[in-house]
Write an enzyme that holds these catalytic residues in place. Structure first.
Site, PDB file in Angstrom:
ATOM      1  N   LYS B  76       0.843  -1.203   0.000  1.00 54.96           N
ATOM      2  CA  LYS B  76       0.000   0.000   0.000  1.00 54.96           C
ATOM      3  C   LYS B  76       0.876   1.250   0.000  1.00 54.96           C
ATOM      4  O   LYS B  76       1.885   1.298   0.711  1.00 54.96           O
ATOM      5  CB  LYS B  76      -0.891  -0.023   1.251  1.00 54.96           C
ATOM      6  N   SER B 151      -9.949   1.543   2.750  1.00 56.57           N
ATOM      7  CA  SER B 151      -9.045   2.297   1.907  1.00 56.57           C
ATOM      8  C   SER B 151      -7.953   1.450   1.251  1.00 56.57           C
ATOM      9  O   SER B 151      -7.395   1.869   0.245  1.00 56.57           O
ATOM     10  CB  SER B 151      -8.378   3.400   2.727  1.00 56.57           C
ATOM     11  N   SER B 175     -10.216  -0.461   7.042  1.00 52.67           N
ATOM     12  CA  SER B 175      -9.542  -0.350   5.734  1.00 52.67           C
ATOM     13  C   SER B 175      -8.770  -1.583   5.286  1.00 52.67           C
ATOM     14  O   SER B 175      -8.311  -1.636   4.145  1.00 52.67           O
ATOM     15  CB  SER B 175      -8.593   0.841   5.737  1.00 52.67           C
TER      16      SER B 175
END
Lengths: 95, 485
Positions: B76, B151, B175
């Site tokens: 990420k 997310s 997330s």
């Protein structure tokens, strides 16, 4: 507690985010719908409840006051948005 | 042998250790597949050439004692990677190249892993559908035009599409677990203080935790073992004896008491999810666990509490983006004007909205009514969990109140978007570990997940429960490579 346009402009000033009138109107609508939803917290009586400030129950640790990285000026300045090898450059602050 | 990209992380590790597959072969397979998958928009930064070089380097002098020997990883884009652009999916950090490495990614590289690239996410991890990224929406490999959740949407999409053997995300309100649930993958949010926050772009510091995202529970235990470490560089990192989650993984959950909280049966929840939850209970009983009805009475107040606490912390954390030392700078007539224009141009709509909420609830005259109130309700929510954990060993809930939705379906209504995290947010507020595992499909064949919540630092227990359930559920993610021409 409704949030009016004047308040939106005031918050944007505090947050250092410029908003034009059109954006401010949109934010007024969004914030009011969010805060209307948040208001449900007032159903709860919390007079005798201690606020929870942190999940971590440990006390903050102390460390030796020792320099761990030296001579990294160039690294620190590497991502500076205005090029200068010695300082961060900002608009004129003092007249 | 089957396709390299079809193998699980654990299978890849075993194959490298027994010298059946080289790091180069694995890395090449993932690079090639990733190159053909631009349509999903999972990558922000690709470091494919470096990854191939590093895999050759590994193969030339392989250290087979490592836990992730020569395994390529895309991560990420919220984790700072030294010398590799790190944007948090924001325009304000579009050209930011960190001069240091996050502890979590360092732990990965120390274990032998190799960086493939940086994955798209919601801007500053604020979103539940990966539609707030400055670099565009991420598409789920489950179906065209479907959101992967957020997310950590790029991470979930890349994992499910087999563009990385496993990955890492961050979870502030769901997330990791919500996108895992949307994409039929496994995602774990560790106990607050288990994984270091050093070098992760901060969103809400009292809630943020990094965690593993994998294709199965075994991989999840291996990756958590690598990620979790005591870190003096994170002031809230907890110094406890970390077990070997991977070797400790077992299916003996006989006699475990599993709580079913009645408040998680919310209005308008699709019948399929209710059914799935019932099935989950049956599976647990089959494994010898005991089902206990419990109550978490303040569940309904968790989301509004979160939407005060998280934006308040975010408005404070994001004050650092002022255009002075790094990141975007817009020209202004004076210093204040420069700040205001920089932040106005650099942040997207959702981030601005949350900074505004946070600034408002912390501002003079409103602090007690909102922020202090929320901290008190947060205490009540934590007390709920403390109480039930005197009676049960873990809690079973659905991961999300619905399956994945279409791009654009919820992006105009912030509150309806926020409701996605109704089952995951309480876990962050109480600092507990939670894992989402794939448990079935809805009528559209979109994946649905179940969440297991544990006591603080009891990750081994929820991993073992998940491991037992996984075998019974026997979920197969059947993704056709529709996005590859």
């Amino acid at each position: 507690m409704a949030i009016d346009l004047k308040t939106v402009k005031h918050i944007s000033k505090l947050a250092r985010i410029s908003v034009n009138d059109e954006k401010a109107k949109k934010l007024e609508k969004d914030l009011n719908s969010i805060f209307k939803w948040i208001e449900q917290l007032n159903e709860l009586n919390t007079d005798k409840v201690e606020p929870l400030t942190s999940i971590a129950e440990t006390k903050l640790r102390l460390r030796k006051d020792k320099i761990l990285s030296e001579n990294i000026r160039d690294e620190i300045l590497k991502n500076s948005p205005k090029d200068n090898k010695d300082y961060f450059v900002v608009p004129k602050v003092v007249e | 042998m089957s396709n390299i990209t079809d193998l699980s992380l654990n299978e890849l590790v075993n194959n490298v250790k027994s010298k059946k597959i080289s790091s180069k072969e694995i890395t090449k397979a993932y690079v090639e597949r990733s190159k053909k998958s631009n349509k999903l928009n999972t990558y922000i930064e690709r470091t494919f050439d470096n990854a191939l070089k590093n895999s050759e380097k590994f193969d030339n002098s392989p250290n087979l004692e490592k836990k992730l020997p020569g395994i390529p990883f895309a991560v990420k884009d919220l984790f700072c990677t030294k010398g590799v652009k790190t944007t948090a999916s924001s325009k304000i950090l579009e050209n930011f190249i960190p001069t240091y490495e996050s502890t979590i990614t360092q732990n990965l590289w120390d274990a032998g892993a190799i960086l493939l690239g940086k994955l798209n996410c919601d801007e500053f991890a604020m979103g539940s559908s990966n539609e707030t990224s400055y670099f565009g929406n991420v598409i789920s490999p489950i179906s065209d035009n479907l959101v992967p959740g957020g997310s950590s949407g790029g991470s979930a999409s890349a994992l499910a599409a087999k563009l990385t053997p496993a990955t890492i995300g961050t979870d502030t309100g769901g997330s990791i677990r919500q996108p895992a649930s949307f994409t039929g993958t496994v995602g774990l949010k560790p106990t607050y203080g288990s994984c270091s926050r050093y070098g992760i772009v901060a969103f809400a510091s009292s809630l943020d935790q990094a965690g593993p995202m994998t294709r199965n529970v075994k991989d999840c235990s291996l990756l958590l073992e690598v990620m979790s470490s005591f870190d003096p560089k994170d002031s809230t990192s907890v110094d406890f004896k970390r077990p070997n989650y991977f070797t400790g993984l077992n299916k003996n959950i006989k006699g475990k008491k599993i709580g079913i909280p009645k408040e998680y049966r919310v209005d308008g929840m699709p019948k399929e999810i209710d059914k799935l939850w019932e099935k989950g209970k049956e599976y647990l009983k089959d494994c010898g666990a005991e089902i206990v009805d419990i109550s978490l009475p303040h569940t309904n107040y968790a989301l509004p509490t979160y939407y005060i606490v998280a934006p308040a912390e975010a408005s404070s954390n994001l004050a650092r983006y002022d255009g002075v030392k790094y990141g975007l700078r817009a020209d202004g007539e004076n210093l204040i004007d420069m700040y205001e224009k920089t932040r106005s141009q650099g942040f997207g709509e959702e981030v601005k909205r949350r900074i505004m909420i946070g600034t408002y609830v912390l501002s003079s005259g409103y602090y007690d009514a909102y922020y202090l109130k929320a901290q008190k309700v947060r205490k009540l929510i934590k007390n709920d969990f403390d109480d039930v954990f005197k009676k049960v060993d873990a809690i079973l809930t659905p991961s999300t109140p619905s399956s994945a939705f279409k791009v654009g379906e919820k992006s105009n209504d912030p509150v309806s978007m926020y409701l996605n995290d109704i089952f995951t947010v309480p876990v962050n507020l109480a600092g507990l570990p939670g894992i989402s595992i794939p448990a079935g499909l809805d009528k559209n064949n979109y994946p649905l997940g179940l969440q297991i919540i544990g006591k603080p630092f009891d990750e081994q227990n929820i991993l073992n429960i998940a491991y037992s359930m996984e075998e019974k559920i026997n979920f197969k993610l059947n993704i056709k490579d529709w996005w590859i021409k």
